[in-house]
Design a protein around this motif. Structure first.
Motif, PDB file in Angstrom:
ATOM      1  N   LYS A   9       0.822  -1.205   0.000  1.00  0.00           N
ATOM      2  CA  LYS A   9       0.000   0.000   0.000  1.00  0.00           C
ATOM      3  C   LYS A   9       0.859   1.259   0.000  1.00  0.00           C
ATOM      4  O   LYS A   9       0.625   2.187  -0.783  1.00  0.00           O
ATOM      5  CB  LYS A   9      -0.923  -0.009   1.223  1.00  0.00           C
ATOM      6  CG  LYS A   9      -1.813   1.226   1.316  1.00  0.00           C
ATOM      7  CD  LYS A   9      -2.681   1.181   2.573  1.00  0.00           C
ATOM      8  CE  LYS A   9      -3.515   2.458   2.688  1.00  0.00           C
ATOM      9  NZ  LYS A   9      -4.327   2.473   3.932  1.00  0.00           N
ATOM     10  N   SER A  10       1.871   1.284   0.842  1.00  0.00           N
ATOM     11  CA  SER A  10       2.747   2.455   0.907  1.00  0.00           C
ATOM     12  C   SER A  10       3.558   2.602  -0.374  1.00  0.00           C
ATOM     13  O   SER A  10       3.801   3.716  -0.854  1.00  0.00           O
ATOM     14  CB  SER A  10       3.681   2.350   2.111  1.00  0.00           C
ATOM     15  OG  SER A  10       2.954   2.300   3.314  1.00  0.00           O
ATOM     16  N   ALA A  11       3.997   1.474  -0.934  1.00  0.00           N
ATOM     17  CA  ALA A  11       4.765   1.524  -2.176  1.00  0.00           C
ATOM     18  C   ALA A  11       3.924   2.102  -3.306  1.00  0.00           C
ATOM     19  O   ALA A  11       4.399   2.923  -4.109  1.00  0.00           O
ATOM     20  CB  ALA A  11       5.257   0.123  -2.532  1.00  0.00           C
ATOM     21  N   LEU A  12       2.647   1.687  -3.392  1.00  0.00           N
ATOM     22  CA  LEU A  12       1.763   2.226  -4.429  1.00  0.00           C
ATOM     23  C   LEU A  12       1.497   3.714  -4.204  1.00  0.00           C
ATOM     24  O   LEU A  12       1.417   4.492  -5.166  1.00  0.00           O
ATOM     25  CB  LEU A  12       0.442   1.448  -4.437  1.00  0.00           C
ATOM     26  CG  LEU A  12       0.530  -0.006  -4.925  1.00  0.00           C
ATOM     27  CD1 LEU A  12      -0.808  -0.707  -4.740  1.00  0.00           C
ATOM     28  CD2 LEU A  12       0.936  -0.045  -6.399  1.00  0.00           C
ATOM     29  N   GLU A  13       1.381   4.114  -2.950  1.00  0.00           N
ATOM     30  CA  GLU A  13       1.168   5.534  -2.666  1.00  0.00           C
ATOM     31  C   GLU A  13       2.383   6.360  -3.080  1.00  0.00           C
ATOM     32  O   GLU A  13       2.247   7.478  -3.589  1.00  0.00           O
ATOM     33  CB  GLU A  13       0.869   5.732  -1.178  1.00  0.00           C
ATOM     34  CG  GLU A  13       0.494   7.174  -0.838  1.00  0.00           C
ATOM     35  CD  GLU A  13       0.122   7.355   0.624  1.00  0.00           C
ATOM     36  OE1 GLU A  13       0.060   8.526   1.066  1.00  0.00           O
ATOM     37  OE2 GLU A  13      -0.098   6.340   1.308  1.00  0.00           O
ATOM     38  N   LEU A  14       3.590   5.797  -2.878  1.00  0.00           N
ATOM     39  CA  LEU A  14       4.802   6.498  -3.301  1.00  0.00           C
ATOM     40  C   LEU A  14       4.805   6.687  -4.815  1.00  0.00           C
ATOM     41  O   LEU A  14       5.129   7.774  -5.319  1.00  0.00           O
ATOM     42  CB  LEU A  14       6.037   5.701  -2.856  1.00  0.00           C
ATOM     43  CG  LEU A  14       7.407   6.262  -3.278  1.00  0.00           C
ATOM     44  CD1 LEU A  14       7.597   7.685  -2.784  1.00  0.00           C
ATOM     45  CD2 LEU A  14       8.524   5.366  -2.752  1.00  0.00           C
ATOM     46  N   GLY A  24       0.418  10.342 -10.359  1.00  0.00           N
ATOM     47  CA  GLY A  24      -0.997  10.652 -10.236  1.00  0.00           C
ATOM     48  C   GLY A  24      -1.787   9.373 -10.032  1.00  0.00           C
ATOM     49  O   GLY A  24      -1.331   8.269 -10.361  1.00  0.00           O
ATOM     50  N   SER A  25      -2.984   9.504  -9.498  1.00  0.00           N
ATOM     51  CA  SER A  25      -3.756   8.317  -9.118  1.00  0.00           C
ATOM     52  C   SER A  25      -4.319   7.558 -10.313  1.00  0.00           C
ATOM     53  O   SER A  25      -4.491   6.337 -10.261  1.00  0.00           O
ATOM     54  CB  SER A  25      -4.899   8.716  -8.186  1.00  0.00           C
ATOM     55  OG  SER A  25      -5.751   9.660  -8.828  1.00  0.00           O
ATOM     56  N   THR A  80      -4.663   3.486 -10.748  1.00  0.00           N
ATOM     57  CA  THR A  80      -5.970   2.829 -10.588  1.00  0.00           C
ATOM     58  C   THR A  80      -6.445   2.145 -11.866  1.00  0.00           C
ATOM     59  O   THR A  80      -7.187   1.163 -11.796  1.00  0.00           O
ATOM     60  CB  THR A  80      -7.020   3.852 -10.140  1.00  0.00           C
ATOM     61  OG1 THR A  80      -7.046   4.943 -11.073  1.00  0.00           O
ATOM     62  CG2 THR A  80      -6.711   4.378  -8.755  1.00  0.00           C
ATOM     63  N   VAL A  81      -6.046   2.641 -13.047  1.00  0.00           N
ATOM     64  CA  VAL A  81      -6.510   2.009 -14.290  1.00  0.00           C
ATOM     65  C   VAL A  81      -5.838   0.660 -14.515  1.00  0.00           C
ATOM     66  O   VAL A  81      -6.360  -0.180 -15.263  1.00  0.00           O
ATOM     67  CB  VAL A  81      -6.269   2.920 -15.510  1.00  0.00           C
ATOM     68  CG1 VAL A  81      -7.074   4.201 -15.397  1.00  0.00           C
ATOM     69  CG2 VAL A  81      -4.798   3.227 -15.703  1.00  0.00           C
ATOM     70  N   ASP A  82      -4.701   0.440 -13.923  1.00  0.00           N
ATOM     71  CA  ASP A  82      -4.007  -0.838 -14.108  1.00  0.00           C
ATOM     72  C   ASP A  82      -3.316  -1.226 -12.802  1.00  0.00           C
ATOM     73  O   ASP A  82      -2.094  -1.218 -12.689  1.00  0.00           O
ATOM     74  CB  ASP A  82      -2.982  -0.726 -15.246  1.00  0.00           C
ATOM     75  CG  ASP A  82      -2.527  -2.097 -15.740  1.00  0.00           C
ATOM     76  OD1 ASP A  82      -2.875  -3.106 -15.079  1.00  0.00           O
ATOM     77  OD2 ASP A  82      -1.817  -2.151 -16.762  1.00  0.00           O
ATOM     78  N   PRO A  83      -4.117  -1.561 -11.779  1.00  0.00           N
ATOM     79  CA  PRO A  83      -3.526  -1.855 -10.467  1.00  0.00           C
ATOM     80  C   PRO A  83      -2.591  -3.061 -10.496  1.00  0.00           C
ATOM     81  O   PRO A  83      -1.611  -3.101  -9.758  1.00  0.00           O
ATOM     82  CB  PRO A  83      -4.743  -2.111  -9.576  1.00  0.00           C
ATOM     83  CG  PRO A  83      -5.852  -2.452 -10.519  1.00  0.00           C
ATOM     84  CD  PRO A  83      -5.583  -1.702 -11.774  1.00  0.00           C
ATOM     85  N   ALA A  95       2.689   3.887 -20.016  1.00  0.00           N
ATOM     86  CA  ALA A  95       1.893   3.125 -19.056  1.00  0.00           C
ATOM     87  C   ALA A  95       2.806   2.511 -18.004  1.00  0.00           C
ATOM     88  O   ALA A  95       3.987   2.262 -18.255  1.00  0.00           O
ATOM     89  CB  ALA A  95       1.109   2.030 -19.769  1.00  0.00           C
ATOM     90  N   VAL A  96       2.238   2.277 -16.836  1.00  0.00           N
ATOM     91  CA  VAL A  96       3.012   1.653 -15.766  1.00  0.00           C
ATOM     92  C   VAL A  96       3.502   0.281 -16.202  1.00  0.00           C
ATOM     93  O   VAL A  96       4.623  -0.132 -15.886  1.00  0.00           O
ATOM     94  CB  VAL A  96       2.164   1.554 -14.485  1.00  0.00           C
ATOM     95  CG1 VAL A  96       2.920   0.819 -13.385  1.00  0.00           C
ATOM     96  CG2 VAL A  96       1.743   2.935 -14.011  1.00  0.00           C
TER      97      VAL A  96
END
Length: 688
Positions: A187-192, A198-199, A203-206, A237-238
């Protein structure tokens, strides 16, 4: 490199540097660390009072967020320690341990306590322990290379707390349980990542985002670089980045793989500048340093550095002037790439350009203080605008802020061994700038270290003249801090070096200083002998002012030894010498001392006449303090002669003189201090 800003892969970052984010994750680690503060130690369990401060160890690889966790812990518990927080960094960016002596000195300075220049490590650490024994403080020791460093700085009181950051265990320090860091929670890694991208892109490709976190092993520094890479490419893209990293064939830590990807996608000029940042002293970079390393304009360098901050490659330092820090975790990667992709000659040229730029900035920094010197003003005006300082205050601020980097530059230049000419120029200008802005006394600790470096170069290059100058300067600082024995040994070594160089200035000054050291040690016979040797040389060279002064020093030594006849003879010679030289003030002072010795010798009538003559010469010299002192001496002498009424008159005159002087105000002590020429570096003719 052109004067244009370097873009990152063709995309200009419009938002500037990413703002410093608040702390993420590590909830479990923080809870364990706070609980460890309250945990009963082995001494408490056995019924004894803990003899030293509790040590909390945060261990982890560079880039794991260990320092950030330590700072967050300090913020949470700082209110328990009313005397404040002390911070010290115990490792250089390249992993070299910081000497304990330097760390202890910095901590004492932070406490506004004296740290004598040249003091031994044991003396400084003992002074630090004594200072902390009566305080309730929190110490943050970052980048500790080993237990020896931490142990030497531990307060001998359980009322203090030490938070140490290291790459491994501190074996040898009792009752330490390390908090070992791994990756962030998902969770913290994704927030970083979200803070950079940007979110929406997360969120489009978790699944792709979680895959990227897994590839980076949730390593904070690797995720920061990954986020910066994505922020510079809004269309990427991520999942693209995750695939690129999966495709990396090189084995190694995730940080190394992400860093190589970021580096390889920089334009050639930007990638080259990034590699050259491994040469930045102490890992601290400003636009001038980057400009000199890359051979580009200062404005282009600053733009590129800001881009590197946005990419997570640099950290912006909270400073009134633009300054950046190379993250310690990236330093070995930068150095490895520089050694692999840049020729040694290119790296040496970049290092030489950086040192030359630093020398010119120091010249400008010193010259701005010489407001009454037309040559200095003309020299400043002849410099490029980017090298000029708008005011002495701006120059002093720059010197203060860049001090760690400047001192590190001197150390690295001397250690390099191939740029000794530049190193000598750098140290010469650094000494002069520090004396001009801070004064010899305030900068003594730094000057001591610089003079030791000068001595290293002089011995390596067989430069006896510079060796003599360095030894004299070091001995002067030793003498001022009470290490007279060490000073005497260095003065004798300086005398040998001065004779080898056939330098009459160095030999004369060394002989006189040897005499002064013997006088300080109470050996007045040897003191008078050495002053006499110096006098013979001054007379042979017809240096009349120094000869007159040395007559006074010989007289002083004889006075201490109780040989008043010899003392009177030499003081009369000093008075005659000053009279011939036309130095009215010196003549008045010599007459004053002659009167003092006459009084010691039991000749009050002669002392009275000499003192009256000295008052007249002090009046001509407009030396109010000396006049007042002489009036008081006249009063004492008259009382001894039984004339109390006249004594009261002279004492009243002295009080009026001193009162008038206080009303007029005194000159600033710093003006005298800054004008001191005690710490000069004498060398072969080099451009000033």
């Amino acid at each position: 490199m052109t004067d244009q800003a370097v873009d990152t892969d063709g995309v200009r970052l419009s938002g500037g540097a990413v703002a410093e984010s608040h702390f993420l994750g590590r909830t479990r680690e923080l809870k364990e660390l706070r609980a460890d503060i309250e945990r009963a130690g082995l001494d408490t369990i056995s019924g004894r009072k803990a003899p030293r401060a509790r040590v909390l160890l945060i261990a982890g690889r560079p880039g794991s967020g260990r320092t950030a966790l330590a700072e967050q812990l300090v913020r949470q518990v700082a209110d328990r320690y009313p005397d404040g927080v002390l911070r010290a960094r115990l490792g250089e960016p390249d992993g070299t341990p910081v000497p304990v002596e330097r760390a202890a000195r910095e901590l004492l300075t932070a406490l506004d306590l004296p740290a004598p220049p040249g003091a031994a490590e044991d003396d400084l650490t003992e002074a630090l322990c004594v200072a902390l024994a009566e305080r309730r403080m929190l110490l943050l020791l970052d980048d500790a290379a080993g237990a020896e460093q931490v142990d030497a700085l531990l307060p001998d009181t359980p009322d203090c707390l030490v938070v140490a950051v290291s790459g491994g265990p501190l074996t040898g320090i009792a009752d330490v349980r390390p908090c070992t860091l791994g990756g962030l929670d998902t969770k913290s890694a994704l927030e970083l990542l979200t803070r950079y991208t940007g979110s929406v892109r997360i969120t489009v490709d978790p699944r792709a985002a979680e895959n990227l976190v897994e590839v980076c092993q949730a390593h904070p520094a690797a995720l920061t670089l990954a986020g910066g890479w994505l922020a510079a490419r809004p269309q990427a893209a991520v999942s693209d980045l995750a695939k690129r990293l999966h495709a990396e064939t090189d084995e190694g830590a995730p940080l190394g793989r992400v860093f190589r990807l970021v580096h390889d996608h920089l334009p050639a000029t930007g990638a080259r500048l990034l590699r050259l940042l491994s040469l930045a002293p102490a890992g601290l970079v400003d636009p001038h340093t980057a400009s000199a390393l890359a051979g580009c304009s200062v404005s282009a360098a600053r733009t590129t550095l800001d881009d590197f901050v946005a990419l997570g490659l640099l950290r912006a330092v909270d400073s009134p002037l633009p300054q950046y820090e190379v993250p310690g975790c990236l330093y070995p990667l930068l150095r490895s790439l520089a050694e692999a992709q840049d020729r040694p000659a290119e790296l040496q040229l970049a290092r030489a350009r950086m040192l030359e730029r630093t020398v010119r900035l120091l010249q400008s920094c010193r010259a701005i203080t010489e407001t009454d010197n037309p040559e200095a003003r003309e020299k400043v005006q002849g410099m490029p605008r980017s090298l000029r300082f708008p005011s002495p205050r701006a120059a002093a601020d720059w010197l203060t802020i860049r001090r760690p980097a400047l001192l590190a530059a001197a150390r690295l230049a001397v250690a390099d061994g191939e740029l000794d000419t530049l190193a000598r120029r750098l140290m010469s200008q650094l000494v002069r700038a520090m004396v001009a802005h801070f004064g010899t006394h305030a900068a003594a600790a730094d000057l001591y270290g610089i003079h030791r470096l000068v001595l290293d170069v002089a011995e390596r290059r067989s430069l006896p003249r510079e060796k003599a100058a360095a030894l004299l300067n070091l001995a002067d600082l030793d003498a001022r801090t009470g290490r007279t024995g060490e000073a005497l040994a260095r003065y004798r070594a300086a005398l040998d070096a001065g004779r080898e160089a056939n330098d009459p200035y160095a030999t004369g000054r060394a002989m006189e200083s040897v005499g002064g050291a013997h006088q300080e040690l109470g050996d007045y016979d040897r003191a008078a002998d050495w002053f006499g040797r110096a006098l013979v040389q001054r007379l042979a060279r017809d240096e009349r002012e120094d000869a007159a002064r040395l007559y006074g020093r010989i007289a002083t030594a004889h006075t201490y030894a109780g040989r008043y006849g010899e003392a009177l003879r030499n003081w009369r010679a000093a008075v005659a010498g000053h009279r011939k030289n036309g130095d009215v003030a010196a003549q008045a002072r010599a007459l004053s001392e002659l009167a003092r010795v006459q009084e010691y010798a039991g000749r009050p009538a002669e002392s009275l006449r000499t003192c009256q003559e000295a008052v007249e010469w002090a009046r001509r010299a407009e030396d109010v303090r000396l006049q007042a002192a002489l009036q008081l001496r006249l009063a004492d002498t008259l009382e001894h002669l039984g004339d109390s009424a006249a004594a009261r008159l002279h004492r009243g005159a002295a009080e009026r003189m001193l009162g008038e002087e206080l009303q007029e105000g005194h000159d600033s002590d710093s003006a005298t201090e800054h004008g001191s020429d005690a710490c000069e570096i004498r060398s072969a003719p080099i451009e000033d």
